[in-house]
Each structure stands twice: as C-alpha cells, then as structure tokens.
Motif scaffolding. Structure first.
Motif, PDB file in Angstrom:
ATOM      1  N   ASP A  13      29.217  55.159  37.911  1.00  0.00           N
ATOM      2  CA  ASP A  13      29.853  55.073  36.596  1.00  0.00           C
ATOM      3  C   ASP A  13      29.130  55.898  35.538  1.00  0.00           C
ATOM      4  OD1 ASP A  13      31.773  53.216  37.571  1.00  0.00           O
ATOM      5  OD2 ASP A  13      30.217  51.690  37.466  1.00  0.00           O
ATOM      6  N   ASN A  38      36.649  52.183  46.508  1.00  0.00           N
ATOM      7  CA  ASN A  38      35.709  51.435  45.667  1.00  0.00           C
ATOM      8  C   ASN A  38      35.391  52.228  44.397  1.00  0.00           C
ATOM      9  OD1 ASN A  38      34.405  53.357  47.259  1.00  0.00           O
ATOM     10  ND2 ASN A  38      32.551  52.154  47.584  1.00  0.00           N
ATOM     11  N   ALA A  39      35.522  53.540  44.467  1.00  0.00           N
ATOM     12  CA  ALA A  39      35.235  54.396  43.312  1.00  0.00           C
ATOM     13  C   ALA A  39      36.342  54.271  42.274  1.00  0.00           C
ATOM     14  CB  ALA A  39      35.118  55.851  43.761  1.00  0.00           C
ATOM     15  N   GLY A  40      35.981  54.524  41.042  1.00  0.00           N
ATOM     16  CA  GLY A  40      36.974  54.564  39.967  1.00  0.00           C
ATOM     17  C   GLY A  40      36.567  55.653  39.016  1.00  0.00           C
ATOM     18  N   ILE A 126      26.272  40.817  47.381  1.00  0.00           N
ATOM     19  CA  ILE A 126      26.044  42.187  46.905  1.00  0.00           C
ATOM     20  C   ILE A 126      26.851  42.452  45.627  1.00  0.00           C
ATOM     21  CG2 ILE A 126      26.347  44.638  47.514  1.00  0.00           C
ATOM     22  CD1 ILE A 126      26.050  43.710  50.493  1.00  0.00           C
ATOM     23  N   GLY A 127      27.962  41.715  45.506  1.00  0.00           N
ATOM     24  CA  GLY A 127      28.864  42.011  44.399  1.00  0.00           C
ATOM     25  C   GLY A 127      29.687  43.244  44.700  1.00  0.00           C
ATOM     26  N   THR A 128      30.224  43.310  45.915  1.00  0.00           N
ATOM     27  CA  THR A 128      31.003  44.492  46.311  1.00  0.00           C
ATOM     28  C   THR A 128      32.333  44.550  45.558  1.00  0.00           C
ATOM     29  OG1 THR A 128      32.344  43.503  48.072  1.00  0.00           O
ATOM     30  CG2 THR A 128      30.119  44.194  48.678  1.00  0.00           C
ATOM     31  N   THR A 129      33.022  45.650  45.715  1.00  0.00           N
ATOM     32  CA  THR A 129      34.335  45.801  45.089  1.00  0.00           C
ATOM     33  C   THR A 129      35.417  45.137  45.956  1.00  0.00           C
ATOM     34  OG1 THR A 129      34.725  47.902  46.205  1.00  0.00           O
ATOM     35  CG2 THR A 129      33.667  48.014  44.050  1.00  0.00           C
ATOM     36  N   GLN A 223      30.140  56.955  43.314  1.00  0.00           N
ATOM     37  CA  GLN A 223      29.022  56.034  43.135  1.00  0.00           C
ATOM     38  C   GLN A 223      27.775  56.800  42.658  1.00  0.00           C
ATOM     39  OE1 GLN A 223      30.693  55.593  46.548  1.00  0.00           O
ATOM     40  NE2 GLN A 223      32.170  54.412  45.395  1.00  0.00           N
ATOM     41  N   LEU A 227      22.888  53.604  44.684  1.00  0.00           N
ATOM     42  CA  LEU A 227      23.818  52.866  45.549  1.00  0.00           C
ATOM     43  C   LEU A 227      23.867  53.515  46.925  1.00  0.00           C
ATOM     44  CD1 LEU A 227      26.753  52.184  43.041  1.00  0.00           C
ATOM     45  CD2 LEU A 227      25.054  50.552  43.863  1.00  0.00           C
ATOM     46  N   VAL A 237      23.641  48.058  47.757  1.00  0.00           N
ATOM     47  CA  VAL A 237      24.079  49.455  47.776  1.00  0.00           C
ATOM     48  C   VAL A 237      25.505  49.520  48.332  1.00  0.00           C
ATOM     49  CG1 VAL A 237      21.747  50.388  48.108  1.00  0.00           C
ATOM     50  CG2 VAL A 237      23.102  49.747  50.103  1.00  0.00           C
ATOM     51  N   THR A 238      26.065  50.690  48.325  1.00  0.00           N
ATOM     52  CA  THR A 238      27.330  50.879  49.016  1.00  0.00           C
ATOM     53  C   THR A 238      26.996  51.434  50.413  1.00  0.00           C
ATOM     54  OG1 THR A 238      29.585  51.713  48.834  1.00  0.00           O
ATOM     55  CG2 THR A 238      27.821  53.228  48.144  1.00  0.00           C
ATOM     56  N   VAL A 272      27.170  47.900  38.059  1.00  0.00           N
ATOM     57  CA  VAL A 272      28.129  46.823  38.369  1.00  0.00           C
ATOM     58  C   VAL A 272      27.686  46.186  39.677  1.00  0.00           C
ATOM     59  CG1 VAL A 272      30.571  46.374  37.966  1.00  0.00           C
ATOM     60  CG2 VAL A 272      29.802  48.716  38.231  1.00  0.00           C
ATOM     61  N   GLY A 273      27.819  44.891  39.775  1.00  0.00           N
ATOM     62  CA  GLY A 273      27.402  44.224  41.007  1.00  0.00           C
ATOM     63  C   GLY A 273      25.951  43.778  40.904  1.00  0.00           C
ATOM     64  N   ARG A 301      35.209  44.423  35.970  1.00  0.00           N
ATOM     65  CA  ARG A 301      34.027  43.601  35.672  1.00  0.00           C
ATOM     66  C   ARG A 301      33.203  44.228  34.551  1.00  0.00           C
ATOM     67  NH1 ARG A 301      31.130  43.252  41.452  1.00  0.00           N
ATOM     68  NH2 ARG A 301      31.965  45.359  41.614  1.00  0.00           N
TER      69      ARG A 301
HETATM   70  P1  IMP Z   1      31.100  48.335  47.824  1.00  0.00           P
HETATM   71  O1  IMP Z   1      30.972  49.801  47.725  1.00  0.00           O
HETATM   72  O2  IMP Z   1      32.458  47.808  47.424  1.00  0.00           O
HETATM   73  O3  IMP Z   1      30.655  47.795  49.124  1.00  0.00           O
HETATM   74  O4  IMP Z   1      30.087  47.696  46.747  1.00  0.00           O
HETATM   75  C1  IMP Z   1      28.671  47.788  46.899  1.00  0.00           C
HETATM   76  C2  IMP Z   1      27.984  47.947  45.553  1.00  0.00           C
HETATM   77  O5  IMP Z   1      28.299  49.211  45.021  1.00  0.00           O
HETATM   78  C3  IMP Z   1      28.421  46.938  44.494  1.00  0.00           C
HETATM   79  O6  IMP Z   1      27.303  46.662  43.655  1.00  0.00           O
HETATM   80  C4  IMP Z   1      29.488  47.670  43.714  1.00  0.00           C
HETATM   81  O7  IMP Z   1      29.622  47.182  42.419  1.00  0.00           O
HETATM   82  C5  IMP Z   1      28.901  49.069  43.726  1.00  0.00           C
HETATM   83  N1  IMP Z   1      29.931  50.118  43.603  1.00  0.00           N
HETATM   84  C6  IMP Z   1      30.785  50.552  44.557  1.00  0.00           C
HETATM   85  N2  IMP Z   1      31.555  51.548  44.085  1.00  0.00           N
HETATM   86  C7  IMP Z   1      31.160  51.763  42.818  1.00  0.00           C
HETATM   87  C8  IMP Z   1      31.563  52.690  41.822  1.00  0.00           C
HETATM   88  O8  IMP Z   1      32.436  53.558  42.000  1.00  0.00           O
HETATM   89  N3  IMP Z   1      30.918  52.610  40.618  1.00  0.00           N
HETATM   90  C9  IMP Z   1      29.934  51.708  40.415  1.00  0.00           C
HETATM   91  N4  IMP Z   1      29.521  50.828  41.304  1.00  0.00           N
HETATM   92  C10 IMP Z   1      30.121  50.856  42.511  1.00  0.00           C
END
Ligand code: IMP
Ligand code: MG
Length: 422
Positions: A13, A38-40, A126-129, A223, A227, A237-238, A272-273, A301
C-alpha cells in the motif's frame, strides 16, 4: 524506457498503483509477476477511481500491453469480474491483456482453507485478505495445483477438478467446514475458463519478443518488501516473493535483462493485517483515519500507521537493489508539527541498524527517533520541486538518504498531475 522493476519498500500500500500508472506512460509493456487478487492498486484518473486487483494498472492507458505472469495466482472468476468492470466503464480490454498459461489457479477451497486456518490460529492469525493466496501457493509448491493451461482445456480440467474437490472436501470436513459442490465450482470455472481462453498464452515467449524488440517493460510489484515470503516478517507475510527477484521468476525475464529498480514508499509507514510494526503510533493513525486516509483497498480494513522507518527502507534498498525512490502521500503529513523518523531499533541494551529476523525480537524493538520540523502547509498543489515547502524538501532528502537510494519522485496526492519528478 529502461526495463524497470517497481517494488513496494514497506508493508504494501505504498501507492504503487499511482506510480505505475505514471511510469506506464513511458513503457510499452506492463507485467504483474506475483501475488493475486489480494492486491489492491488504486488509481485516480480525473475524478474516476479505479481499484485493480489482478490486472496491471497499465490497462488504463491506451496502446499498452498488459501481462499477468506465471508467478501470479489467478482467481479466474475474479479476473472475469475485473475485465467486465473495466469494460463497463469504457476501458478497452481486448488484444492488450495476456495471462500466462502456467499461472496457478485459485479455487474456492483455497479461500475456504485460508479462512479456516486463520480461525484455527486464533490470536496468532496472520490477518490475511482471505483470497486463498497462501493455500494456492501452497498447492503450487506441493506440485498439486492446477494452472491456467488446465483451466482452458475443458476435458482435462473437469477430470483434474473432480479429484481436487474430492481431496479438499476431506480436508474441509476435518476443519468442520462445509464441503464444496463439484458441480457448482465446475460450472463457474468452466464459464470463466471459456471467457478467459483468448487471453491465455505463453507469456514467456511473448515477453522475450518484447525484449528482443527493445520494448520498455515495467514490472509492477504487488504488496511490499516486508510481506515477502523470504525477506518479510514471517509468518506475517504473503506467500510470494514481493522483492525484486520475484519479477524475474514470476515472468521468465532474466536478471541481466533488467535495468533498474524503483522502490515506492510512503512518507510514513502503514500495514494491514497482523505482525510487528516497530514505529506504529496511535496518534498518527487517528490523524490519518480522521483525514479519511489509510483504509485498505481490497478489504476496507483501517490500516495500522506509524512514523517513517528508515531501518526498514534501508533494508528494502539492500534486498531489492533499489536505485530510485518514489515517495508518496507526502500530503498526509501536512499538518504534523514535529515529524519523527526511525533511525535505529533498540531491544534493551542491544541496538540494531538492520531488521532482525527473529520477529519476537522485532516485536520488542523500540524505535530510536530523529525529529524533523513539519512544514504545516498544504502540499497537494505543488507541481515542481520548488513548489514544495523547504521543510518538506529537507524531510524528503533526509529520508531518501537514510534509505540509501536516490529521490526520484515526490507524490503529493493520488492524481497523475500530483507527481513531482525530482
Ligand atoms: P494474504 O496475502 O491474503 O495471504 O495476506 C497476508 C498478509 O499480507 C496480510 O497481513 C495482508 O493484510 C497482507 N497483504 C496482502 N496483500 C496486500 C496488499 O496488497 N497490500 C497490503 N497488504 C497486503
Ligand atoms: Mg494496496
């Protein structure tokens, strides 16, 4: 344009979407090489706001080729939704988007397993997406994943999916979760497969033709450095390599074809997370949230916020080989009286000038701060380096120097025009 890898130098972010959009003007090809939806990536063009999850931000510019590389994990239903969403608002997605046939596919059982594992972890989550990213990459590493090439081969896909659903339903049952209906998943994925077939191709040979032609290629990271599955704050991490090397493995373009690495970072820090964030600070979080800033683009979030952490960004320069820095969100600090910058960590008597690998140590670390006077002037109308208040220029120069790379872009807002080339 020289072949450029763009990475996030913090926890994601950093404002990569906007910087990619700006740099794309000079590029011929834009490639995503890791991560999934998961990216935005948020991009503003005039008043129109676009949030892209899988498709490279380059799609918003005319005559640019966009590639989703082999290192990405693709949720095909999500991708169809994104293409449709863009087409609805008049963005052309036809002949300008290619998806690697060896990119792995994200399935509903990946999402369900992602959610179930988080529940099981309880307070250690982890607080994943919850987009199924970890389980999809897990299947890839375990050599039991399905790839886009399987998805677009109707007969093969049906057979493989049947076995996968059967196996994963056993796992889901063990978690006490509802099993999935093969029929429903198959119908939805068949439909998406049919829709995506024209986009799916050998992107490695496609990119090599580009390299041979001398096209300018921009590798858009998703990311951020911390991460990264290898270099981040594991296990918070992702599941992909978000650092510069991921651009090579995730695209099939070799390291010696890369010319330059750009690191994007915010003028402060967010995450985030869950997981350690040494400079986290409630006051700066409250201030930014009250300004309506720092809410996640994918999950909505509120992001955790803190002061700029130069121990982290210097580490990012090291592992990514960052040449140039793009500092974003400078305007977020416009009202701050005294700005702090972390220049070291302290754990009891021990001092660190690098990021310790043991996250228990990192979580205990207290930041050592340097202070900078705030400029307390709105910066969003600045269009050149000279337009910026002197104190803002000093701050930017200082954080670039502490991060050990060259200041290249200063960004004072989400708009294309709010970009200052230094
Ligand atoms: P996952 O990638 O959904 O497994 O999430 C793992 C960790 O990476 C969590 O803390 C998410 O919040 C963080 N995360 C995943 N994708 C992004 C992103 O695009 N921006 C910021 N944090 C991310
Ligand atoms: Mg984002």
């Amino acid at each position: 344009m020289a072949n450029t890898i763009l990475v996030g130098a913090q926890w994601g972010d950093e404002g990569k979407g906007k910087i990619i959009d700006v740099l794309t003007e000079q590029a011929d090809v834009v490639v995503r090489t890791q991560g999934g939806n998961n990216a935005g990536h948020t991009v503003f063009i005039g008043k129109q706001k676009y949030i892209l999850h899988l498709i490279p931000s380059g799609i918003l510019r005319k005559k640019k080729i966009c590639v989703i590389g082999n290192g990405v994990v693709v949720d095909p239903v999500g991708l169809v939704g994104e293409i449709e969403g863009l087409r609805k608002i008049g963005v052309k997605v036809n002949g300008n988007l290619y998806v690697s046939e060896t990119a792995h596919v994200v399935f509903p059982y990946h999402r369900e397993l992602d959610a179930q594992r988080e529940v099981l972890k309880g307070k250690n989550k982890i607080g994943t997406t919850k987009r199924g990213i970890g389980p999809a990459y897990g299947d890839k590493a375990a050599r039991v994943g399905l790839r886009m090439i399987d998805l677009v081969n109707a007969e093969r896909f049906k057979e493989k999916l049947e076995a996968k659903i059967k196996e994963n339903n056993e796992v889901l049952k063990a978690f006490g979760a509802k099993p999935l209906s093969f029929k429903e998943v198959h119908a939805a994925y068949r439909k998406a497969g049919d829709y995506l077939r024209p986009f799916v191709t050998n992107t490695v040979t496609l990119l090599h033709e580009s390299v041979r032609r001398g096209d300018g290629i921009l590798f858009e990271g998703a990311q951020g450095t911390f991460l990264d599955i290898d270099h981040g704050t594991y296990p918070y991490v992702t599941s992909s390599n978000t650092t510069a090397g991921g651009a090579c493995t995730g695209s099939g373009v070799a390291p010696n074809r890369m010319d330059r690495v750009v690191g994007v970072l915010k003028a402060y820090t967010t995450r985030v997370g869950e997981g350690p964030l040494p400079t986290e600070n409630a006051e700066i979080a409250d201030m930014l949230h009250a300004m309506g800033r720092e809410f996640g683009a994918t999950t909505g979030r509120p992001r955790r916020c803190g002061w700029f952490d130069s121990v982290a960004t210097r580490h990012a320069t090291m592992v990514n080989g960052i040449d140039d820095l793009a500092v974003t969100n400078i305007d977020g600090l416009d009202t701050v009286e005294t700005i702090k910058v972390c220049i070291g960590y302290r754990d009891g008597k021990k001092k660190y000038d690098y990021v310790p690998n043991d996250i228990e140590v990192l979580a205990r670390c207290e930041p050592v701060y340097a202070e900078f006077p705030g400029w307390r002037t709105p910066t969003h109308n600045a269009r050149s380096w000279k337009d910026l208040p002197a104190k803002a220029r000093s701050y930017l120069k200082a954080i670039a120097e502490l991060s050990d790379a060259k200041l290249f872009i200063a960004s004072v807002g989400p708009g294309r025009e709010q970009t200052i080339f230094v």
